[in-house]
Enzyme design. Structure first.
Site, short mmCIF file in Angstrom:
data_model
loop_
_atom_site.label_atom_id
_atom_site.label_comp_id
_atom_site.label_asym_id
_atom_site.label_seq_id
_atom_site.Cartn_x
_atom_site.Cartn_y
_atom_site.Cartn_z
N ASN A 7 4.83 11.51 -18.75
CA ASN A 7 5.16 10.52 -17.73
C ASN A 7 6.17 11.17 -16.79
O ASN A 7 7.35 11.26 -17.11
CB ASN A 7 5.75 9.27 -18.40
CG ASN A 7 6.29 8.27 -17.39
OD1 ASN A 7 6.03 8.39 -16.19
ND2 ASN A 7 7.05 7.30 -17.87
N LYS A 9 7.32 10.14 -14.11
CA LYS A 9 8.17 9.15 -13.42
C LYS A 9 8.22 9.48 -11.92
O LYS A 9 7.20 9.84 -11.35
CB LYS A 9 9.56 9.12 -14.07
CG LYS A 9 9.46 8.91 -15.58
CD LYS A 9 10.77 8.57 -16.24
CE LYS A 9 10.56 8.40 -17.75
NZ LYS A 9 11.74 7.95 -18.47
N HIS A 86 6.31 -0.20 -18.97
CA HIS A 86 7.37 0.77 -19.28
C HIS A 86 8.73 0.07 -19.14
O HIS A 86 8.92 -0.77 -18.26
CB HIS A 86 7.29 1.98 -18.33
CG HIS A 86 8.18 3.10 -18.77
ND1 HIS A 86 9.54 3.09 -18.54
CD2 HIS A 86 7.92 4.23 -19.47
CE1 HIS A 86 10.06 4.18 -19.06
NE2 HIS A 86 9.10 4.89 -19.64
N GLU A 158 8.99 3.25 -27.50
CA GLU A 158 10.06 4.00 -26.84
C GLU A 158 11.37 3.22 -26.95
O GLU A 158 11.60 2.29 -26.15
CB GLU A 158 9.75 4.20 -25.35
CG GLU A 158 8.49 4.98 -25.06
CD GLU A 158 8.51 5.59 -23.67
OE1 GLU A 158 8.53 6.81 -23.58
OE2 GLU A 158 8.55 4.85 -22.68
N GLY A 164 15.79 9.45 -22.00
CA GLY A 164 16.63 10.25 -21.11
C GLY A 164 18.03 10.53 -21.61
O GLY A 164 18.86 11.04 -20.87
N SER A 200 13.24 11.06 -25.31
CA SER A 200 13.91 12.36 -25.51
C SER A 200 13.13 13.35 -26.37
O SER A 200 13.72 14.15 -27.08
CB SER A 200 15.31 12.15 -26.09
OG SER A 200 16.14 11.50 -25.14
N GLY A 221 8.87 12.05 -21.06
CA GLY A 221 9.37 11.89 -19.70
C GLY A 221 9.87 13.21 -19.13
O GLY A 221 9.08 14.05 -18.70
N GLY A 222 11.18 13.40 -19.16
CA GLY A 222 11.79 14.58 -18.53
C GLY A 222 11.12 15.90 -18.88
O GLY A 222 10.86 16.73 -17.99
P1 13P Z 1 12.37 10.98 -21.73
O1 13P Z 1 11.38 11.86 -22.45
O2 13P Z 1 12.89 11.60 -20.47
O3 13P Z 1 13.43 10.48 -22.63
O4 13P Z 1 11.55 9.69 -21.22
C1 13P Z 1 10.76 9.02 -22.10
C2 13P Z 1 9.95 8.05 -21.33
O5 13P Z 1 10.47 7.09 -20.79
C3 13P Z 1 8.52 8.32 -21.21
O6 13P Z 1 7.84 7.20 -20.73
#
Ligand code: 13P
Length: 238
Positions: A7, A9, A86, A158, A164, A200, A221-222
């Protein structure tokens, strides 16, 4: 094999997306789902071999809904998955259960697989009400859907406090929560669904997370915006 869903974002600008596509194009990404910003869906569909997912979908079909993206449009360009609910959208766009039901119905109509995101806040974790919270998040959506289609949904667990932050639950906590999710859906709806973990996930914890057999994959995410890290995670999930 574990399913990997990235993702991205709203992290990347166009030249960064093109760079990411270029640097990963010689790897087999054909079983990895990438969910870019909607403005880049076409870039991934045209230039990469990822399976492409949307980060969101509109509640309504094609028509007079300025600024929305309808499931019919996503389907028409080849999008196969969509995140729904989300935590960032539940918070910032005030998405509620009835809205998520509409979104998932539009996805079902267009053969797009919904990935329903659920999770508890830090405060809810401390109050020890995680299972109540995620149970409600599941039931308020599942109860309103065509019961014959529930199996098509993927759940992404999540914990909001983990997104994050670099903090993740212990393997025992993840296992306990995912067992609860799977059992609830079997007991109440007589269905088995895939459950992803998100929050994370990175190259430093993927080996440890992979020890949890119950986890069917990850929502990332990141780390899904960093070429080497994402490729590393993908290689560990084959
Ligand atoms: P991170 O992997 O950056 O913590 O984000 C998780 C997320 O929200 C994926 O949808």
């Amino acid at each position: 094999m574990k399913l990997v869903v990235g993702n991205q974002k709203a992290y990347l600008k166009r030249d960064e997306v093109l760079d990411f596509i270029e640097k990963t194009k010689n790897y087999d990404c054909s079983e990895t789902i990438i969910c870019p910003s909607s403005v880049y869906l076409d870039l991934y569909l045209d230039k990469s071999n990822y399976i492409v997912g949307s980060q969101d979908v509109g509640e309504r079909p094609l028509g007079a809904t300025t600024g929305e993206i309808s499931a019919d449009q996503l389907n028409s360009i080849g999008v196969a998955y969509s995140l729904v609910g989300h935590s960032e959208r539940r918070k910032n766009q005030h998405e509620t259960g009835p809205m998520l039901i509409n979104k998932i119905n539009r996805l079902f109509e267009n053969d797009i697989t919904p990935i329903l995101c659920i999770g508890e806040t830090q405060e809810e974790k401390e109050l020890n009400v995680t299972k109540d919270v995620i149970g409600k998040q599941i039931m308020e959506v599942f109860d309103g859907l065509d019961q014959t289609k529930l199996e098509k949904i993927i759940i992404a667990y999540e914990p909001i406090w983990s997104i994050g932050t670099g903090l993740i639950p212990t393997n025992e906590e993840i296992e306990d929560t995912i067992t609860y999710i799977k059992d609830l859906i079997v007991d109440k709806y007589d269905k088995r669904v895939a459950v992803l973990y998100g929050g994370s996930v990175n190259k430093g914890n993927i080996d440890e997370l992979n020890k949890i057999d119950l986890v069917d994959g990850y929502l990332i995410g990141g780390a899904s915006t960093k070429v080497e890290e994402f490729l590393y995670i993908m290689s560990k999930c084959e």
